[in-house]
Design an enzyme around this catalytic site. Structure first.
Site, mmCIF file in Angstrom:
data_model
loop_
_atom_site.group_PDB
_atom_site.id
_atom_site.type_symbol
_atom_site.label_atom_id
_atom_site.label_comp_id
_atom_site.label_asym_id
_atom_site.label_seq_id
_atom_site.Cartn_x
_atom_site.Cartn_y
_atom_site.Cartn_z
ATOM 1 N N ARG A 99 -37.358 -45.620 -20.331
ATOM 2 C CA ARG A 99 -36.980 -46.984 -20.199
ATOM 3 C C ARG A 99 -37.325 -47.734 -19.150
ATOM 4 N NH1 ARG A 99 -31.541 -46.833 -23.275
ATOM 5 N NH2 ARG A 99 -30.940 -48.488 -22.230
ATOM 6 N N LYS A 126 -37.186 -55.276 -14.579
ATOM 7 C CA LYS A 126 -36.453 -56.435 -14.285
ATOM 8 C C LYS A 126 -36.131 -56.075 -12.950
ATOM 9 C CE LYS A 126 -35.194 -58.093 -18.345
ATOM 10 N NZ LYS A 126 -35.330 -59.755 -18.544
ATOM 11 N N TYR A 159 -39.021 -51.307 -18.789
ATOM 12 C CA TYR A 159 -37.918 -52.462 -18.794
ATOM 13 C C TYR A 159 -36.967 -52.329 -17.549
ATOM 14 C CZ TYR A 159 -34.127 -55.253 -20.877
ATOM 15 O OH TYR A 159 -33.110 -56.308 -20.917
ATOM 16 N N THR A 197 -20.480 -45.020 -23.610
ATOM 17 C CA THR A 197 -19.806 -46.267 -23.622
ATOM 18 C C THR A 197 -20.911 -47.409 -23.293
ATOM 19 O OG1 THR A 197 -19.075 -46.376 -21.314
ATOM 20 C CG2 THR A 197 -17.670 -44.998 -22.976
ATOM 21 N N ARG A 227 -21.182 -47.563 -19.247
ATOM 22 C CA ARG A 227 -21.547 -48.945 -18.656
ATOM 23 C C ARG A 227 -20.293 -50.011 -18.810
ATOM 24 N NH1 ARG A 227 -26.534 -51.047 -21.184
ATOM 25 N NH2 ARG A 227 -27.839 -49.659 -19.942
ATOM 26 N N GLU A 241 -37.392 -51.161 -14.497
ATOM 27 C CA GLU A 241 -38.122 -51.348 -13.238
ATOM 28 C C GLU A 241 -38.867 -52.809 -13.352
ATOM 29 O OE1 GLU A 241 -37.598 -49.571 -10.810
ATOM 30 O OE2 GLU A 241 -37.457 -47.486 -11.253
ATOM 31 N N PHE A 254 -25.430 -51.144 -36.668
ATOM 32 C CA PHE A 254 -24.184 -50.730 -37.517
ATOM 33 C C PHE A 254 -23.795 -51.792 -38.397
ATOM 34 C CE2 PHE A 254 -21.999 -47.906 -33.894
ATOM 35 C CZ PHE A 254 -23.259 -46.805 -34.002
HETATM 36 P P1 NAD Z 1 -34.858 -61.101 -27.754
HETATM 37 O O1 NAD Z 1 -35.937 -60.048 -28.069
HETATM 38 O O2 NAD Z 1 -34.242 -61.720 -28.967
HETATM 39 O O3 NAD Z 1 -35.795 -62.317 -26.958
HETATM 40 C C1 NAD Z 1 -36.791 -62.336 -26.021
HETATM 41 C C2 NAD Z 1 -37.714 -63.452 -26.606
HETATM 42 O O4 NAD Z 1 -38.490 -63.415 -25.591
HETATM 43 C C3 NAD Z 1 -38.240 -63.234 -27.759
HETATM 44 O O5 NAD Z 1 -38.014 -64.549 -28.290
HETATM 45 C C4 NAD Z 1 -39.611 -62.897 -27.555
HETATM 46 O O6 NAD Z 1 -40.459 -63.451 -28.443
HETATM 47 C C5 NAD Z 1 -39.858 -63.571 -26.156
HETATM 48 N N1 NAD Z 1 -40.983 -62.935 -25.344
HETATM 49 C C6 NAD Z 1 -41.169 -61.666 -25.134
HETATM 50 N N2 NAD Z 1 -42.176 -61.512 -24.174
HETATM 51 C C7 NAD Z 1 -42.844 -62.691 -24.199
HETATM 52 C C8 NAD Z 1 -43.824 -63.134 -23.338
HETATM 53 N N3 NAD Z 1 -44.838 -62.236 -22.833
HETATM 54 N N4 NAD Z 1 -44.206 -64.315 -23.231
HETATM 55 C C9 NAD Z 1 -43.244 -65.430 -23.919
HETATM 56 N N5 NAD Z 1 -42.253 -65.093 -24.792
HETATM 57 C C10 NAD Z 1 -41.977 -63.811 -24.956
HETATM 58 O O7 NAD Z 1 -33.792 -60.553 -26.756
HETATM 59 P P2 NAD Z 1 -32.430 -61.399 -26.058
HETATM 60 O O8 NAD Z 1 -31.252 -60.180 -26.440
HETATM 61 O O9 NAD Z 1 -32.316 -62.710 -26.646
HETATM 62 O O10 NAD Z 1 -32.764 -61.255 -24.666
HETATM 63 C C11 NAD Z 1 -33.180 -62.336 -23.884
HETATM 64 C C12 NAD Z 1 -33.122 -62.046 -22.338
HETATM 65 O O11 NAD Z 1 -32.114 -61.468 -21.997
HETATM 66 C C13 NAD Z 1 -34.239 -60.874 -22.068
HETATM 67 O O12 NAD Z 1 -34.866 -61.114 -20.915
HETATM 68 C C14 NAD Z 1 -33.197 -59.776 -21.898
HETATM 69 O O13 NAD Z 1 -34.117 -58.612 -21.095
HETATM 70 C C15 NAD Z 1 -31.920 -60.418 -21.318
HETATM 71 N N6 NAD Z 1 -31.069 -59.294 -21.533
HETATM 72 C C16 NAD Z 1 -30.435 -59.357 -22.901
HETATM 73 C C17 NAD Z 1 -29.458 -58.372 -23.117
HETATM 74 C C18 NAD Z 1 -28.588 -58.305 -24.284
HETATM 75 O O14 NAD Z 1 -27.706 -57.570 -24.562
HETATM 76 N N7 NAD Z 1 -29.157 -59.353 -25.364
HETATM 77 C C19 NAD Z 1 -28.938 -57.370 -22.139
HETATM 78 C C20 NAD Z 1 -29.341 -57.714 -21.094
HETATM 79 C C21 NAD Z 1 -30.616 -58.500 -20.510
HETATM 80 N N1 UDP Z 2 -27.100 -46.207 -30.390
HETATM 81 C C1 UDP Z 2 -26.587 -45.764 -31.319
HETATM 82 N N2 UDP Z 2 -26.823 -45.852 -32.741
HETATM 83 C C2 UDP Z 2 -27.956 -46.825 -32.998
HETATM 84 C C3 UDP Z 2 -28.561 -47.614 -31.990
HETATM 85 C C4 UDP Z 2 -28.081 -47.175 -30.440
HETATM 86 O O1 UDP Z 2 -25.669 -44.826 -31.407
HETATM 87 O O2 UDP Z 2 -28.299 -46.972 -34.314
HETATM 88 C C5 UDP Z 2 -26.528 -46.091 -29.088
HETATM 89 C C6 UDP Z 2 -27.600 -45.942 -27.982
HETATM 90 O O3 UDP Z 2 -28.125 -44.492 -27.989
HETATM 91 C C7 UDP Z 2 -26.625 -46.326 -26.779
HETATM 92 C C8 UDP Z 2 -26.112 -47.373 -27.253
HETATM 93 O O4 UDP Z 2 -25.915 -47.312 -28.548
HETATM 94 O O5 UDP Z 2 -25.983 -45.284 -26.225
HETATM 95 C C9 UDP Z 2 -26.394 -48.825 -26.959
HETATM 96 O O6 UDP Z 2 -27.704 -49.064 -27.359
HETATM 97 P P1 UDP Z 2 -28.492 -50.440 -27.508
HETATM 98 O O7 UDP Z 2 -30.014 -50.047 -27.870
HETATM 99 O O8 UDP Z 2 -27.670 -51.320 -28.093
HETATM 100 O O9 UDP Z 2 -28.431 -50.681 -26.109
HETATM 101 P P2 UDP Z 2 -28.925 -50.017 -24.636
HETATM 102 O O10 UDP Z 2 -28.738 -48.483 -24.641
HETATM 103 O O11 UDP Z 2 -29.961 -50.680 -23.953
HETATM 104 O O12 UDP Z 2 -27.644 -50.497 -23.707
#
Ligand code: NAD
Ligand code: UDP
Length: 320
Positions: A140, A147, A143, A208, A276, A145, A189
């Site tokens: 992981r 960020k 991602y 969680t 979390r 590091e 899910f």
């Molecule tokens: P996502 O994967 O749906 O969206 C990411 C977008 O970035 C995509 O459209 C992808 O094509 C684009 N992208 C990836 N690499 C690129 C590059 N090198 N150049 C240009 N575009 C690029 O994910 P999301 O859930 O919409 O997440 C958006 C942002 O929020 C991300 O930075 C992610 O790390 C952050 N984030 C999301 C969550 C979440 O729960 N959804 C949680 C924490 C952080």
């Molecule tokens: N997870 C799961 N089943 C799945 C996908 C994810 O039990 O089909 C678990 C995963 O192991 C983690 C939690 O759900 O404990 C959240 O995972 P997700 O990939 O959505 O986000 P992140 O781990 O990055 O918070």
């Protein structure tokens, strides 16, 4: 205002494009379509204030804008681990390129950081002053590091070059426009339940997460981007403090889909955080923000979206 959204064709980015257009702004959506798709923004293409640029943030770009939301980066473990070197480049070089642009045109710039900067947290719930517990050499890390370095760059460009920065630490967010093969737990899910497949729980299911509905998150983004305060450049947690085990989430999804579901337990991926939950005191105090959409309400909206989508798609769920 003219606003650039990198990653604008992704899940969160496409909601943000729509919201900022509705507020009367000009929106430039920049994306390389790695995990984003044109369908997410197709309905915006006719709007004369909307522009789409296919571009990779690891390459510099020259534009005139007032604000930049830097969201480009795959967010699902399946996708960010597919090409981990590229994930680091996207976070680090992407941040440098966008900060350079912000510095040149004097734009305010916002970084989509993550609760993953806390790693497998030993402090619960997580406050912004916690330094985190991240493995720097695990699967992981690309991602987490990446960020963390992006946050460092944002703080240094602010201190060294006076760039007007904002950093949000996003906790697990879900909603319509996630990919059906995204690999994250909520979409997995829901798609599994709708297709009558077993729900895949990794590990014991007692880990969680705290799930925020996308509309609440976007509201928090816009408030933070436009807020003024002495310490506004420091990171702010945005998430829903409602905390659920994956076993509880599976029951909630079954309820929202309205079907009997079975569960298959699969091995827990490496370094999967055990718990979390955001402490959102800072967001409440600085922005007057707190989430308004409960998990059962948000799941219903998300189920309705996926029920429509999977009729026309046979994409397989991605697995780590
Ligand atoms: P996502 O994967 O749906 O969206 C990411 C977008 O970035 C995509 O459209 C992808 O094509 C684009 N992208 C990836 N690499 C690129 C590059 N090198 N150049 C240009 N575009 C690029 O994910 P999301 O859930 O919409 O997440 C958006 C942002 O929020 C991300 O930075 C992610 O790390 C952050 N984030 C999301 C969550 C979440 O729960 N959804 C949680 C924490 C952080
Ligand atoms: N997870 C799961 N089943 C799945 C996908 C994810 O039990 O089909 C678990 C995963 O192991 C983690 C939690 O759900 O404990 C959240 O995972 P997700 O990939 O959505 O986000 P992140 O781990 O990055 O918070």
């Amino acid at each position: 205002m003219r606003i650039l959204i990198t990653g604008g064709a992704g899940f969160i980015g496409s909601h943000l494009c729509e919201r900022l257009l509705n507020e009367g702004n000009e929106v430039i959506c920049l994306d390389n379509f790695f995990t984003g798709r044109k369908e997410n923004i197709f309905h915006l293409m006719d709007n004369h204030r909307f522009e789409l640029i296919r571009h990779d943030v690891t390459e510099p770009i020259f534009l005139e804008v007032d604000q930049i939301y830097n969201l480009a980066c795959p967010a699902s473990p399946v996708h960010y681990q597919y090409n981990p070197v590229k994930t680091v480049k996207t976070s680090v070089m992407g941040a440098i390129n966008m900060l350079g642009l912000a510095k040149r045109v004097k734009a305010r710039i916002f970084q989509a950081s993550t609760s993953e900067v806390y790693g497998d947290p030993e402090i619960h719930p997580q406050t912004e002053d916690y330094f985190g517990n991240v493995n720097c050499i695990g699967l992981r890390s690309c991602y987490d590091e990446g960020k963390r370095v992006a946050e460092t760059l944002f703080m240094d460009y602010h201190r060294q070059n006076n760039v007007d920065t904002r950093i949000v630490r996003i906790f697990n967010t879900y909603g319509p426009k996630m990919l059906e093969n995204d690999g994250r737990v909520v979409s997995n899910f829901i798609v599994q339940a709708l297709r009558g497949e077993d729900l895949t729980i990794y590990g014991t299911g007692e880990q969680t997460r705290s799930f925020c509905y996308v509309d609440d998150l976007v509201e928090g983004f816009i408030r933070l981007m436009n807020a003024e305060a002495d310490n506004i450049h420091l990171p702010v947690n945005i998430g829903n403090p409602g905390e659920f085990t994956m076993n509880e989430l599976a029951s909630e999804v079954a309820k929202a889909v309205g079907k009997e579901t079975k569960i298959t337990y699969l091995p827990l991926p490496q370094d999967d955080p055990k718990q979390r939950q955001p402490n959102i005191t800072r967001a409440k105090e600085l922005l007057g923000w707190s989430p308004t959409i409960s998990l059962d309400e948000g799941l219903k909206k998300t189920v309705a979206y996926f029920a429509e989508r999977i009729k026309t798609s046979d994409n397989k769920i991605a697995k780590v």
